[in-house]
Enzyme design. Structure first.
Site, PDB file in Angstrom:
ATOM      1  CD  GLU A 124      -2.807  -1.246   2.428  1.00 47.20           C
ATOM      2  OE1 GLU A 124      -2.793  -0.302   3.230  1.00 47.20           O
ATOM      3  OE2 GLU A 124      -3.530  -2.245   2.574  1.00 47.20           O
ATOM      4  CD  GLU A 127      -4.441  -7.989   1.647  1.00 46.25           C
ATOM      5  OE1 GLU A 127      -5.342  -7.332   2.201  1.00 46.25           O
ATOM      6  OE2 GLU A 127      -3.240  -7.672   1.705  1.00 46.25           O
TER       7      GLU A 127
END
Ligand code: G3I
Length: 369
Positions: free
Chosen positions: A153, A258
């Site tokens: 991220e 994910e």
């Protein structure tokens, strides 16, 4: 890899048939398929979840055990217990073990960026701390953890580099340095960049440029993970395909790292996975406490099929699909972005039973054989 197109499955399965239905077998020619595991699964406290993992999946990711705040909670203090258990579980079950995540702006204590006086570390001091952390964690599991989410991220939705303390202390090349140090610590490990909303064009382009930049620096980068915290209407299949094609063209593995599908009412217009955002629990945001109505169950099932159809279509590029959790009861989405909701994002229900989405995704593959 061959691709088996999916269609919504009809009909029912008897108990004996379902015993033979295995995700890891059905997708063997397509991609690895796995789940993120919490400590209850690997420590023996949740044996029914562990049994599902051992039976259904061939790859596992550490949901929390390897994040800085837990594995390196204080200066010169490592807590490897949960991570050791996770790796041992993966080895016992012959799984492709993925470590998550070496560098993230979240789940890292303030001290990690600070000097003794509480000020931000200099670039060189922070680089030394980063190298020490990566060397300690990756080095411990050298040859056992097969792949790492090296940086998680780091990009903004607009396509810039997030203004994290990593960037403030080291500069934008903290990403390149993390890949460099991870490769030094285990030259055989695969190294990935991982992020959410990579289907959004600006972020996709930034990710492509990031991989090109890492390669231009001569660094090892094996793959890109799109997290896959998705909803009923995002991402669009066009955007997902565009991401897979653009990333695959770089010659790196494409992974959904994910995956879970949120069918609860949206708490806001936000579509990402920023853990700093949370809104107060409201009854209207938690409508399915007693179970999903059939119409919503079908919506979830159809959406799973739609997305898996795209992933199968591109299984020459897609290397792995990992669910973020094993069954609905322990999904992070029960507590984000609203605490205490009853969520239904995975393929196994709160009572550990396979859901219609499981049969739809998997049964369709079986039918085509
Ligand atoms: O273990 C403690 C427990 O001792 C304590 O009593 C309790 C009180 O809140 O907290 C427990 O820790 C929680 C931990 O999950 C384990 O359950 C943390 O509060 C909670 O913040 C943490 O949430 C995790 C979150 O990342 C932040 O690390 C979620 O489980 C995990 O699913 C989530 O995963 C992230 C990925 O790493 C990156 N991409 C987004 C994804 C979803 O946010």
């Amino acid at each position: 890899m061959t691709c088996i197109p999916l269609a919504v499955v009809g009909g029912a399965f008897c108990a004996r048939e379902t015993e033979q239905l295995l995700l890891r077998e059905a997708f063997r020619e397509n991609f690895l398929i796995g789940a993120a595991l919490n400590d209850d699964v690997v420590s023996g406290k949740d044996p029914r979840a562990a049994a599902i993992v051992a039976k259904q999946f061939n790859t596992i990711t550490a949901e929390n055990a390897m994040k800085w705040v837990w594995i390196h909670p204080a200066p010169n203090t490592y807590d490897f217990g949960p991570a050791d258990r996770f790796v041992e579980f993966g080895e016992k079950n012959a799984m492709w073990i993925v470590g998550h995540a070496l560098v993230w702006h979240s789940q890292i204590p303030d001290w990690a960026f600070e000097d003794d006086a509480g000020g931000l570390l200099t670039r060189n001091a922070m680089l030394a701390r980063l190298k020490d952390h990566i060397g300690s964690v990756v080095g411990r599991y050298k040859g056992r953890v097969r792949a790492w989410d090296v940086v998680n991220e780091a990009l903004t939705d607009e396509g810039g580099i997030r203004n994290s303390k990593w960037k403030q202390t080291i500069g934008e090349d903290f990403i390149a340095k993390a890949f460099e140090y991870a490769h030094q610590a285990d030259p055989d490990a695969e190294l990935y960049y991982n992020d959410f909303s990579l289907d959004k064009p600006a972020k996709r382009e930034a990710c492509v440029n990031l991989v090109k930049d890492l390669k231009a620096r001569g660094l090892r980068v094996d793959g890109v993970g799109i997290q896959g915290h998705w909803g009923m209407d995002y991402p669009t299949t066009d955007n997902l395909e565009a991401f897979i094609i653009a990333t695959g063209a770089l010659g790196v593995k494409v992974m959904v790292t994910e995956m879970d599908l949120d069918i609860l009412p949206t708490a806001w217009e936000y579509e990402g996975a920023d853990v700093s955002k949370r809104v107060a629990l409201q009854v209207g945001l938690n409508p399915y406490v007693d179970g999903l109505p059939p119409v919503m169950e079908k919506k979830l099932t159809d959406r799973y099929v739609e997305l898996f159809s795209v992933l199968c279509k591109h299984s020459d590029k897609v290397d792995r699909v990992t669910f973020w959790g094993v069954y609905d009861k322990t999904s992070w989405l029960n507590n984000w972005p609203v605490r205490g909701r009853t969520s239904y994002p995975l393929l196994f229900a709160r009572d550990y039973q396979p859901k219609p989405a499981f049969y739809a995704v998997l049964g369709a593959v079986e039918k085509k054989k």
